[in-house]
Structure formats: C-alpha cells, structure tokens
Design a protein around this motif. Structure first.
Motif, PDB file in Angstrom:
ATOM      1  N   PRO A 193       0.634  -1.203   0.267  1.00 37.69           N
ATOM      2  CA  PRO A 193      -0.435  -0.363  -0.404  1.00 37.69           C
ATOM      3  C   PRO A 193       0.968   0.976   0.042  1.00 37.69           C
ATOM      4  CG  PRO A 193       0.133  -0.836   1.784  1.00 37.69           C
ATOM      5  CD  PRO A 193       0.887  -1.764   1.477  1.00 37.69           C
ATOM      6  N   ARG A 194       0.091   2.157   1.093  1.00 39.57           N
ATOM      7  CA  ARG A 194       1.181   3.228   1.041  1.00 39.57           C
ATOM      8  C   ARG A 194       2.355   3.962   1.312  1.00 39.57           C
ATOM      9  NH1 ARG A 194      -3.967   6.765   4.063  1.00 39.57           N
ATOM     10  NH2 ARG A 194      -4.288   4.379   3.954  1.00 39.57           N
ATOM     11  N   THR A 195       3.705   4.290   0.110  1.00 37.83           N
ATOM     12  CA  THR A 195       5.220   4.350   0.530  1.00 37.83           C
ATOM     13  C   THR A 195       4.826   5.451   1.102  1.00 37.83           C
ATOM     14  OG1 THR A 195       5.544   3.717  -1.264  1.00 37.83           O
ATOM     15  CG2 THR A 195       5.408   1.781   0.052  1.00 37.83           C
ATOM     16  N   HIS A 196       6.091   6.223   1.603  1.00 34.57           N
ATOM     17  CA  HIS A 196       6.292   7.999   1.616  1.00 34.57           C
ATOM     18  C   HIS A 196       8.400   7.826   1.402  1.00 34.57           C
ATOM     19  CE1 HIS A 196       2.720   8.220   2.609  1.00 34.57           C
ATOM     20  NE2 HIS A 196       2.666   8.286   3.343  1.00 34.57           N
ATOM     21  N   ALA A 197       8.747   8.445   0.976  1.00 28.78           N
ATOM     22  CA  ALA A 197       9.996   8.704   0.998  1.00 28.78           C
ATOM     23  C   ALA A 197      10.586   8.697   2.328  1.00 28.78           C
ATOM     24  CB  ALA A 197      10.643  10.095   0.622  1.00 28.78           C
ATOM     25  N   ALA A 198      11.647   7.819   2.742  1.00 28.56           N
ATOM     26  CA  ALA A 198      12.503   7.925   3.195  1.00 28.56           C
ATOM     27  C   ALA A 198      12.648   9.525   4.556  1.00 28.56           C
ATOM     28  CB  ALA A 198      13.982   6.920   3.299  1.00 28.56           C
TER      29      ALA A 198
ATOM     30  N   GLU B 106      -8.635  10.767  -0.990  1.00 23.95           N
ATOM     31  CA  GLU B 106      -7.940  11.731  -2.571  1.00 23.95           C
ATOM     32  C   GLU B 106      -7.211  12.467  -2.569  1.00 23.95           C
ATOM     33  OE1 GLU B 106     -11.925  12.525  -5.030  1.00 23.95           O
ATOM     34  OE2 GLU B 106     -12.220  10.628  -5.507  1.00 23.95           O
ATOM     35  N   ILE B 107      -7.390  13.414  -1.622  1.00 24.14           N
ATOM     36  CA  ILE B 107      -6.794  14.741  -0.673  1.00 24.14           C
ATOM     37  C   ILE B 107      -4.934  14.068  -0.822  1.00 24.14           C
ATOM     38  CG2 ILE B 107      -6.310  16.654   0.421  1.00 24.14           C
ATOM     39  CD1 ILE B 107      -7.887  16.851  -2.059  1.00 24.14           C
ATOM     40  N   ALA B 108      -5.576  12.856   0.261  1.00 25.19           N
ATOM     41  CA  ALA B 108      -4.300  12.414   0.989  1.00 25.19           C
ATOM     42  C   ALA B 108      -3.030  11.578  -0.229  1.00 25.19           C
ATOM     43  CB  ALA B 108      -4.771  11.446   2.285  1.00 25.19           C
ATOM     44  N   ALA B 109      -4.057  10.816  -1.268  1.00 20.94           N
ATOM     45  CA  ALA B 109      -3.568  10.238  -1.832  1.00 20.94           C
ATOM     46  C   ALA B 109      -2.573  11.239  -2.894  1.00 20.94           C
ATOM     47  CB  ALA B 109      -3.849   9.447  -2.721  1.00 20.94           C
ATOM     48  N   GLY B 110      -3.153  12.130  -3.067  1.00 23.48           N
ATOM     49  CA  GLY B 110      -2.314  12.787  -4.039  1.00 23.48           C
ATOM     50  C   GLY B 110      -0.877  13.768  -3.820  1.00 23.48           C
ATOM     51  N   ARG B 111      -0.871  14.127  -2.274  1.00 25.31           N
ATOM     52  CA  ARG B 111      -0.184  14.736  -1.614  1.00 25.31           C
ATOM     53  C   ARG B 111       0.809  13.394  -1.024  1.00 25.31           C
ATOM     54  NH1 ARG B 111      -3.840  17.954  -2.150  1.00 25.31           N
ATOM     55  NH2 ARG B 111      -3.713  20.640  -2.025  1.00 25.31           N
ATOM     56  N   ALA B 112       0.504  12.338  -1.003  1.00 28.08           N
ATOM     57  CA  ALA B 112       1.679  11.262  -1.366  1.00 28.08           C
ATOM     58  C   ALA B 112       1.836  11.252   1.131  1.00 28.08           C
ATOM     59  CB  ALA B 112       2.816  10.811  -1.494  1.00 28.08           C
ATOM     60  N   ARG B 113       0.646  11.611   1.953  1.00 32.53           N
ATOM     61  CA  ARG B 113       0.520  11.750   2.729  1.00 32.53           C
ATOM     62  C   ARG B 113      -0.786  10.055   3.774  1.00 32.53           C
ATOM     63  NH1 ARG B 113       4.386  13.706   2.122  1.00 32.53           N
ATOM     64  NH2 ARG B 113       4.965  15.697   2.590  1.00 32.53           N
ATOM     65  N   THR B 114      -0.310  10.341   4.510  1.00 32.05           N
ATOM     66  CA  THR B 114      -1.140   8.996   5.636  1.00 32.05           C
ATOM     67  C   THR B 114      -2.115   9.558   6.207  1.00 32.05           C
ATOM     68  OG1 THR B 114       0.365   7.544   5.292  1.00 32.05           O
ATOM     69  CG2 THR B 114      -1.108   7.191   7.376  1.00 32.05           C
ATOM     70  N   VAL B 115      -3.850   8.865   5.904  1.00 31.33           N
ATOM     71  CA  VAL B 115      -4.810   9.012   6.764  1.00 31.33           C
ATOM     72  C   VAL B 115      -4.506   7.478   7.364  1.00 31.33           C
ATOM     73  CG1 VAL B 115      -6.764   9.274   7.008  1.00 31.33           C
ATOM     74  CG2 VAL B 115      -5.634   9.800   5.505  1.00 31.33           C
ATOM     75  N   GLN B 116      -4.424   7.737   8.877  1.00 27.30           N
ATOM     76  CA  GLN B 116      -4.661   6.572  10.209  1.00 27.30           C
ATOM     77  C   GLN B 116      -5.779   6.720  10.744  1.00 27.30           C
ATOM     78  OE1 GLN B 116      -2.136   6.323  13.384  1.00 27.30           O
ATOM     79  NE2 GLN B 116      -1.333   4.685  12.521  1.00 27.30           N
ATOM     80  N   MET B 117      -6.827   5.703  10.919  1.00 29.17           N
ATOM     81  CA  MET B 117      -7.866   6.381  10.674  1.00 29.17           C
ATOM     82  C   MET B 117      -7.847   5.379  12.383  1.00 29.17           C
ATOM     83  SD  MET B 117     -10.210   8.058   9.301  1.00 29.17           S
ATOM     84  CE  MET B 117     -11.629   7.206  10.602  1.00 29.17           C
TER      85      MET B 117
ATOM     86  N   VAL C 184       5.660   4.483   9.553  1.00 26.08           N
ATOM     87  CA  VAL C 184       5.209   5.050   7.900  1.00 26.08           C
ATOM     88  C   VAL C 184       5.936   6.326   7.520  1.00 26.08           C
ATOM     89  CG1 VAL C 184       3.518   5.195   6.704  1.00 26.08           C
ATOM     90  CG2 VAL C 184       3.289   3.484   8.061  1.00 26.08           C
ATOM     91  N   ILE C 185       5.566   7.469   8.224  1.00 27.62           N
ATOM     92  CA  ILE C 185       6.088   8.851   8.167  1.00 27.62           C
ATOM     93  C   ILE C 185       7.889   8.531   7.456  1.00 27.62           C
ATOM     94  CG2 ILE C 185       6.516  11.002   9.069  1.00 27.62           C
ATOM     95  CD1 ILE C 185       3.824  10.703  10.271  1.00 27.62           C
ATOM     96  N   ARG C 186       8.120   8.073   9.002  1.00 29.28           N
ATOM     97  CA  ARG C 186       9.592   7.960   8.355  1.00 29.28           C
ATOM     98  C   ARG C 186      10.251   7.598   7.238  1.00 29.28           C
ATOM     99  NH1 ARG C 186      10.389   7.042  14.570  1.00 29.28           N
ATOM    100  NH2 ARG C 186      10.955   8.667  15.232  1.00 29.28           N
ATOM    101  N   GLY C 187       9.551   6.143   6.275  1.00 27.91           N
ATOM    102  CA  GLY C 187       9.546   5.795   5.354  1.00 27.91           C
ATOM    103  C   GLY C 187       9.801   4.410   5.684  1.00 27.91           C
TER     104      GLY C 187
END
Length: 359
Positions: free
Chosen positions: A22-27, A142-153, A328-331
């Motif tokens: 699933p979603r990943t982020h740059a380290a 949609e907005i979070a995915a476009g900005r490569a940001r995690t939404v943790q419920m 996750v935030i740290r990649g």
C-alpha cells in the motif's frame, strides 16, 4: 469450495492489508517527528495525546489546538496536556518542521479538520467514526493520496495482539473456510453521555460498533449486503438508537455485529469470534485481550484442539498505532490499511447504522 480457492478469496482482505504494497513515502532521517493535536472534544483525545507523549523518542508535540477557552483552562491541569502550548490551527500549521497532526475534535469536525490538514501537507491520525458523509471521506483520501500523505484512522483494535493473531490465522489459512463472525461492542451510558450522542443519528453502531466493523472488513472484505436492525430501549426518554444489530452477508459467510448503550457489564463482554471449517478463534474480552484458539490440526506454534493463547502484553491502548505511524512517516514501512479499506469500512459503518451512503 476448494480450500485453496477459499484461501485465495476469503483471506484476500487480510493479505491485501498486511502483505501487499500500500502507500509508501520517501524515507526521512530518523529523529523526532513534529506533531500536533487539533481538538480535545473526542472521547479518545486525552488518551491519544498521552500515548504520543509517552513515545518521546518518536515524537515532539508542537502544540494543541482548542478554541474553547474554558476547556483549555480545565485541560491544562490534566497530565496529558500539562506544559504544552495552546495555539490556533493557523499557528500549528505554520510551525517549522511540522509533519503530522492527530485530529481529536468532535465527530462532526473530524473529516473537515483532517482535510484541511492534508491540504496543508500533513500526515493525519483521524479518530473515529469518520462522520456521516461518504463523499467527504472519499475526498479526504483522494487529497491525501495526491499529496502522498497517510490517513490513519483511529480504530483502536487494529494493533491489539488478539486481532494481530486473528489476522495471521486468516492470512495463513488456519481456520479454513470462514462461515461465521459474531461481534459485540457495547457499554452502558446514562445522563449527559446519552445526550452527547443524540447529535449522531447512527446511535451505538456508529459510535461503538465501528471499531469491530473495521476488523470484520479486514477479515472478510466488502460484504454483498448489510442489513441494519436499529432499536430504541428508552424511546420515552430520548430518541437515541441505543440497541442495534447489523447482519453482513458474504458469499459463504454471515456476520452479526451487535452494539448497545444499555448493556450492564458491556465492556467485559465485548467479543469478536470467527468460526471456520478448520478452526475457531474467540477474542473475549477485547480489552485486555484474551484469546482461545481451537484447531482441527496443528498450525503455526499452536497444537490441535482448544487452547488459551498467551498474548503479548500491551503497553497502552494507543501506543502501537502511533509507533506504526512514526515508522510509516519515516518511510521505514508501508502503511497496512489502504484508502480502499477505509472507504469500504466507512460505507459498512453507515449502512450498519441505518445512515445514507450517498451524501
């Protein structure tokens, strides 16, 4: 159904969540993540902030946003908030190096606040339930995915060790073909607590049942149909829907989720039981978690037959979710719960709460 075919279908929800990409982020460099909290009105707000502050190697709390002056003065004397600066949302968003916020407002403000946060480029932890609008939740993701940001419920059982065991059992096929899930999430409320929930038409299922619906979707995925049976036990007192049942239908399984606000000793009787053709896993109570596993043959580290499982002790109800968010935030890892999972979960919550899904 052939066992191999079943494992490919019924366990696909868990496999997709916990094994896919699933979603990943740059380290980012390992160090403290700057985080703030917006709102203090949610029932979990103080507990979430206490968990974040406990993880001092992972987080630096920049400040807390709360517009209610009287509430600020009262909370300032409580340990989770002691010594933290109070600020406006604009001041928090402008804080140098801010990476994330925990959204702990009243339920009606959760998604609008989270949306402003991801638009500001932040990762968000959003408490539950995610409001009454399906389209608003969809736009948030949609907005979070476009900005490569995690939404943790903030569905609190995701990191519970008994549910982690369940996810493993389903993923590795220990239980065979799942044909039944029985979940209960209740408590007893009186007075002002009942009045507080009158604002939300979904009643107990919306407020409490959402937690176990999230786990049901993890185990079995999207149902073919959800049928709600809302009841009121005190209609002469107030219109609160305080006794609810929802039935979830799958091609080869049914699930019953019950949630009430009038059950004496409701907390200790909270349960999540999964029955399959080759095993059953009973989680009762959910907190502190206790699990009983029954198998037709040895699986993993467990023998054939019925056995109580010794689970890892939790350091706190919310600690592991914020540990995971930091990684996750740290990649360091992908986030296991995809936007698709959250959207299916929210649709199921709305349907189970007799709320519309087209708003």
């Amino acid at each position: 159904m052939h066992r191999r075919a079943f494992h490919a279908s019924a366990a696909s929800a868990v496999a997709g969540l916990l094994m896919a990409k699933p979603r990943t982020h740059a380290a980012s460099p390992r160090g403290k993540i700057k985080i703030g909290q917006i709102g203090t009105a949610h029932a979990h707000a103080a507990g979430k902030l206490a968990a974040i502050r406990k993880l001092a190697d992972d987080y630096e709390v920049v400040g807390v946003v709360e517009s209610d002056v009287a509430r600020r003065e009262r909370l300032s004397q409580q340990p989770p908030y002691a010594g933290l600066p109070w600020m406006t949302e604009e001041q928090l968003f402008a804080a140098p190096g801010l990476q994330a916020v925990a959204v702990e407002t009243a339920v009606r403000e959760l998604v609008p606040t989270a949306l402003r946060s991801v638009e500001a480029g932040l990762h968000v932890h959003v408490d539950k339930p995610a409001g009454e609008s399906m389209s608003a939740v969809r736009r948030l993701h949609e907005i979070a995915a476009g900005r490569a940001r995690t939404v943790q419920m903030g569905y609190m059982f995701r990191y519970n060790p008994a549910f982690q065991l369940l996810f493993q059992a389903v993923r590795e096929g220990w239980l065979g073909e799942i044909f039944e899930v029985d979940a209960v999430m209740s408590k007893a409320l009186e007075g002002n607590e009942r009045k507080r929930l009158l604002e939300y038409r979904g009643g107990s299922m919306f407020e409490l049942g959402c937690h176990v619906i999230d786990q049901l979707v993890t185990v079995l995925g999207k149902p073919d149909r959800v049928t709600a049976y809302p009841r009121q036990t005190r209609s002469e007192l107030d219109p609160l829907v305080d006794n609810q049942l929802a039935v979830f239908e799958y091609p080869h399984a049914t699930a019953a989720v019950r949630s009430s606000l009038v059950e004496i000793n409701g907390g200790p009787r909270r349960q999540f039981i999964v029955c399959g053709t080759e095993g059953t896993l009973e989680i009762l109570p959910l907190e502190p978690p206790q699990a009983v596993l029954t198998l037709t043959k040895p699986c993993g580290a467990y023998r054939k037959g019925r056995q109580e499982v010794e689970l890892p002790k939790m350091t706190g109800r919310y600690d592991d979710e914020f540990r995971d968010l930091a990684a996750v935030i740290r990649g360091e890892k992908p986030f296991a719960w995809s936007p698709q999972h959250d959207l299916v979960t929210h649709e199921c919550i709305l349907r189970a709460s007799s709320l519309p899904v087209d708003t």
